[in-house]
Design an enzyme around this catalytic site. Structure first.
Site, PDB file in Angstrom:
ATOM      1  N   HIS A 228      11.419   1.193   3.138  1.00 14.37           N
ATOM      2  CA  HIS A 228      11.071   2.415   3.226  1.00 14.37           C
ATOM      3  C   HIS A 228      10.611   2.862   4.695  1.00 14.37           C
ATOM      4  CE1 HIS A 228       6.966   1.354   3.634  1.00 14.37           C
ATOM      5  NE2 HIS A 228       6.956   0.547   2.571  1.00 14.37           N
TER       6      HIS A 228
ATOM      7  N   HIS B 115       8.628   0.816   6.966  1.00 14.09           N
ATOM      8  CA  HIS B 115       9.236  -0.501   7.483  1.00 14.09           C
ATOM      9  C   HIS B 115       9.799  -0.170   9.088  1.00 14.09           C
ATOM     10  CE1 HIS B 115       9.353  -1.832   3.186  1.00 14.09           C
ATOM     11  NE2 HIS B 115       8.513  -2.781   4.068  1.00 14.09           N
TER      12      HIS B 115
ATOM     13  N   CYS C 104      -4.271 -12.564  -4.348  1.00  9.73           N
ATOM     14  CA  CYS C 104      -3.503 -11.190  -4.411  1.00  9.73           C
ATOM     15  C   CYS C 104      -2.045 -11.358  -4.021  1.00  9.73           C
ATOM     16  CB  CYS C 104      -4.083  -9.936  -3.589  1.00  9.73           C
ATOM     17  SG  CYS C 104      -3.036  -8.594  -3.682  1.00  9.73           S
TER      18      CYS C 104
ATOM     19  N   CYS D 163      -0.431  -8.817  -1.777  1.00  6.25           N
ATOM     20  CA  CYS D 163      -0.582  -9.182  -0.321  1.00  6.25           C
ATOM     21  C   CYS D 163      -0.118 -10.507  -0.113  1.00  6.25           C
ATOM     22  CB  CYS D 163      -2.002  -9.168   0.134  1.00  6.25           C
ATOM     23  SG  CYS D 163      -3.005  -7.503  -0.228  1.00  6.25           S
TER      24      CYS D 163
ATOM     25  N   CYS E  45      -7.408  -5.233  -5.734  1.00  6.37           N
ATOM     26  CA  CYS E  45      -6.850  -5.307  -4.374  1.00  6.37           C
ATOM     27  C   CYS E  45      -6.847  -3.512  -3.985  1.00  6.37           C
ATOM     28  CB  CYS E  45      -5.608  -5.746  -4.267  1.00  6.37           C
ATOM     29  SG  CYS E  45      -4.879  -5.306  -2.794  1.00  6.37           S
TER      30      CYS E  45
ATOM     31  N   HIS F 192      -2.986  -2.767  -3.567  1.00  3.37           N
ATOM     32  CA  HIS F 192      -2.017  -2.793  -4.339  1.00  3.37           C
ATOM     33  C   HIS F 192      -2.615  -2.448  -5.560  1.00  3.37           C
ATOM     34  CE1 HIS F 192      -0.397  -5.455  -1.295  1.00  3.37           C
ATOM     35  NE2 HIS F 192       0.671  -4.945  -1.823  1.00  3.37           N
TER      36      HIS F 192
ATOM     37  N   LYS G  67      -0.900   7.258   0.642  1.00  2.00           N
ATOM     38  CA  LYS G  67      -0.046   5.953   0.649  1.00  2.00           C
ATOM     39  C   LYS G  67       1.100   6.229  -0.042  1.00  2.00           C
ATOM     40  CE  LYS G  67      -0.850   1.255  -0.686  1.00  2.00           C
ATOM     41  NZ  LYS G  67      -0.194   0.549   0.564  1.00  2.00           N
TER      42      LYS G  67
ATOM     43  N   LYS H 241       5.207   3.511  -5.442  1.00  2.00           N
ATOM     44  CA  LYS H 241       6.223   3.813  -6.614  1.00  2.00           C
ATOM     45  C   LYS H 241       5.568   4.648  -7.751  1.00  2.00           C
ATOM     46  CE  LYS H 241       9.510   0.045  -5.524  1.00  2.00           C
ATOM     47  NZ  LYS H 241       9.614  -1.527  -5.761  1.00  2.00           N
TER      48      LYS H 241
HETATM   49  N1  MSP Z   1       6.365 -10.299   4.834  1.00  2.00           N
HETATM   50  C1  MSP Z   1       4.962  -9.607   5.361  1.00  2.00           C
HETATM   51  C2  MSP Z   1       5.237  -9.930   6.942  1.00  2.00           C
HETATM   52  C3  MSP Z   1       5.253 -11.319   7.477  1.00  2.00           C
HETATM   53  S1  MSP Z   1       5.452 -11.479   9.187  1.00  2.00           S
HETATM   54  C4  MSP Z   1       5.323 -12.952   9.343  1.00  2.00           C
HETATM   55  C5  MSP Z   1       4.872  -8.185   5.044  1.00  2.00           C
HETATM   56  N2  MSP Z   1       5.882  -7.536   4.700  1.00  2.00           N
HETATM   57  S2  MSP Z   1       5.809  -6.014   4.182  1.00  2.00           S
HETATM   58  O1  MSP Z   1       7.304  -5.800   3.764  1.00  2.00           O
HETATM   59  O2  MSP Z   1       4.884  -5.824   3.367  1.00  2.00           O
HETATM   60  O3  MSP Z   1       5.487  -5.233   5.576  1.00  2.00           O
HETATM   61  C6  MSP Z   1       6.553  -5.453   6.737  1.00  2.00           C
HETATM   62  C7  MSP Z   1       5.957  -4.573   7.771  1.00  2.00           C
HETATM   63  O4  MSP Z   1       5.964  -3.121   7.500  1.00  2.00           O
HETATM   64  C8  MSP Z   1       4.368  -4.761   8.310  1.00  2.00           C
HETATM   65  O5  MSP Z   1       4.290  -4.739   9.537  1.00  2.00           O
HETATM   66  C9  MSP Z   1       3.773  -3.670   7.546  1.00  2.00           C
HETATM   67  O6  MSP Z   1       2.267  -3.367   8.215  1.00  2.00           O
HETATM   68  C10 MSP Z   1       4.610  -2.467   7.816  1.00  2.00           C
HETATM   69  N3  MSP Z   1       4.347  -1.309   6.794  1.00  2.00           N
HETATM   70  C11 MSP Z   1       4.638  -1.607   5.473  1.00  2.00           C
HETATM   71  N4  MSP Z   1       4.281  -0.273   5.029  1.00  2.00           N
HETATM   72  C12 MSP Z   1       4.092   0.617   5.857  1.00  2.00           C
HETATM   73  C13 MSP Z   1       3.711   1.966   6.124  1.00  2.00           C
HETATM   74  N5  MSP Z   1       3.516   2.693   5.148  1.00  2.00           N
HETATM   75  N6  MSP Z   1       3.475   2.638   7.310  1.00  2.00           N
HETATM   76  C14 MSP Z   1       3.675   1.587   8.439  1.00  2.00           C
HETATM   77  N7  MSP Z   1       4.000   0.488   8.426  1.00  2.00           N
HETATM   78  C15 MSP Z   1       4.136  -0.103   7.177  1.00  2.00           C
HETATM   79  O7  MSP Z   1       3.798  -7.845   5.157  1.00  2.00           O
END
Ligand code: MSP
Length: 471
Positions: free
Chosen positions: A18, A21, A124, A127, A143, A146, A293, A296
């Site tokens: 999304h 990311h 959780c 997380c 949480c 979530h 935030k 889904k």
């Molecule tokens: N798998 C773990 C990270 C492991 S690193 C050794 C994880 N994955 S995640 O898919 O949930 O998040 C990946 C990255 O995307 C993280 O840096 C997270 O903060 C970032 N983001 C997820 N949603 C976000 C937003 N809505 N906005 C900005 N960044 C976000 O955590």
């Protein structure tokens, strides 16, 4: 010339990418491009985090084997990274056999700091995080990220002894040897560090089958964060190779929600291995969708592919690097995105390029080259990782150039036959635009390339289509 190693968080493959990311990738890529323009040698790591129950349950819900599901989703992230034109050099999947083997080597090296004990507490799955009683009480058992009740776990775990590392981690954070940005997050981590108990680093195989097996204990699998964090060094082939050319990382880019894993758990592992801590951890805020935030259940998740298709890659990079603040939460709405595209990219920059190229063409002005040292204010902001501020600063110059043209009125000078003055005015404007293009290279590489191709290659021909056609 320095060696620069940049790391990005590896997303879970329990769904599609999304827009949030994109942040780790864009920030790291911008900094990578900046350092390359300064002559440094840069390595930039990206990857996908594929183990753990979260991914496992999603695969089951989707009726796929976890292997097939991870592969399919990992590919979506890899495609996304390519579409964003992220200038990465290293890519890793945590299911890579070499990564798995290296994690097991890492575990063996950590053994002097590991002990087994029973865990009776909260978890959780969203997380993939163990939760202290204090956090449980503060959040009323649910949480906040979530919106799901914490699970109760009663099981055998292996632990990493925090007392072996806490003082060193604290002193390195306080001395900014591992600089945490922004400052208010550093303060949060320092407070949290004092409350951090020994770190659980395994789960019983019967609770978690999808993970890296613990060496010499068939009943246990590594806690997913241990395996995931290790990617930053296994991708450099640790422990098979000496990684001292690249480690410690120059900077790690992570979202605020996972800073604690990077600023506490990861340093503990590194100290246990006798390795240095990363020099910086840059923790960005979250991208919100219409002030909320993304989730889904609310139905406000924004598909990045749609955003990319709307106005192209550089419009995407532009919005997320300039209008999303580097350190705090920022909002995305389609209205704001379209406004930024039309008013700023099309009006400010697209028009500027078109007008100037047309004027140069009409008055046969040519023969410019890109030159000069990068602007010092820009460099100061980039060195502080203040990317959105640096971008604002560059954009003010774009707007100033539009004012300069209006003020100098070269078309009137031409009408009056003052051709020397026309040449002088246009030459100054084009040189200034090329300087701006040089600074834009870190944020909008494609656009910067186009500007250079128009103005710095002999005869100047206005593009048949404006750089950013109005939508
Ligand atoms: N798998 C773990 C990270 C492991 S690193 C050794 C994880 N994955 S995640 O898919 O949930 O998040 C990946 C990255 O995307 C993280 O840096 C997270 O903060 C970032 N983001 C997820 N949603 C976000 C937003 N809505 N906005 C900005 N960044 C976000 O955590």
């Amino acid at each position: 010339m320095s060696k620069v190693y940049l790391c990005t968080a590896i997303p879970y493959v329990n769904g599609d990418p999304h827009i949030g990311h994109a942040m780790d990738y864009l920030l790291a890529d911008t900094y990578a491009r900046y350092r390359r323009t300064r002559g440094d040698e840069v390595r930039l790591q990206v990857g996908t985090d594929e183990h753990g129950n979260k991914v496992y349950s999603s695969a089951q819900k989707n009726g796929l084997s976890v292997e097939a599901y991870s592969t399919e989703n990992s590919q979506k992230f890899q495609d996304f990274i390519k579409k964003l034109d992220i200038s990465y050099t290293d890519i890793i999947r945590t299911t890579d056999a070499e990564h798995v083997r290296r994690c097991q080597e890492i575990w063996k090296q950590l053994k002097p700091h590991i002990y087994a004990a029973d865990y009776d507490g909260w978890y959780c799955e969203g997380c993939e995080s163990f939760v202290t009683q204090k956090e449980y009480d503060e959040n009323g058992g649910i949480c906040p990220d979530h919106q799901k009740p914490y699970q109760r776990l009663t099981e055998k775990n292996y632990y990493l002894r925090m007392d072996d590392f806490r003082d060193t981690i604290r002193s390195k954070i306080e001395a900014d040897e591992m600089l945490i940005l922004p400052e208010f997050r550093k303060q949060e981590i320092l407070r949290l560090l004092e409350d951090t108990p020994d770190i659980s680093i395994s789960r019983p195989r019967k609770q978690l089958s999808w993970g890296v097996p613990v060496p010499d204990d068939d009943s246990q699998v590594m806690y997913v964060w241990v395996d995931a964090l290790s990617n930053y060094i296994t991708v450099l082939e640790y422990p098979d190779k000496d990684i001292s050319d690249w480690w410690p990382a120059t900077a790690q880019f992570v979202g605020k929600d996972i800073l604690r894993f990077h600023a506490i758990t990861w340093p503990a592992i590194l100290l246990g291995l006798g390795l240095d801590l990363p020099r910086k951890i840059v923790s960005h805020g979250h991208v919100l969708s219409d002030g909320q935030k993304m989730s889904k259940s609310i139905g406000n998740v924004i598909n990045p592919m749609e955003v990319l298709e709307r106005h192209g890659l550089d419009a995407f990079r532009y919005y997320f690097l300039r209008h999303v603040d580097t350190f705090t939460d920022s909002d995305f709405t389609w209205e704001k995105f379209d406004e930024a595209y039309n008013n700023e990219l099309a009006n400010d920059l697209g028009n500027l390029v078109q007008r100037l190229a047309t004027l140069c063409h009409k008055n046969s002005i040519a023969g410019f080259s890109v030159a000069g040292d990068p602007d010092s204010t820009y460099c100061t902001l980039m060195d502080k990782y203040e990317f959105s501020k640096a971008f604002d600063y560059v954009w003010k110059q774009v707007q100033q150039l539009n004012k300069d043209i209006d003020l100098a009125k070269p078309w009137e000078l031409a009408k009056n036959g003052e051709i020397d003055k026309v040449k002088a005015v246009l030459s100054t404007l084009v040189s200034d635009l090329l300087k701006v293009a040089q600074l834009l290279e870190t944020f909008l590489p494609e656009t910067a390339g186009k500007i250079k191709a128009i103005f710095a290659t002999g005869t100047i021909i206005p593009p048949s289509q404006p750089l950013f056609p109005k939508a």
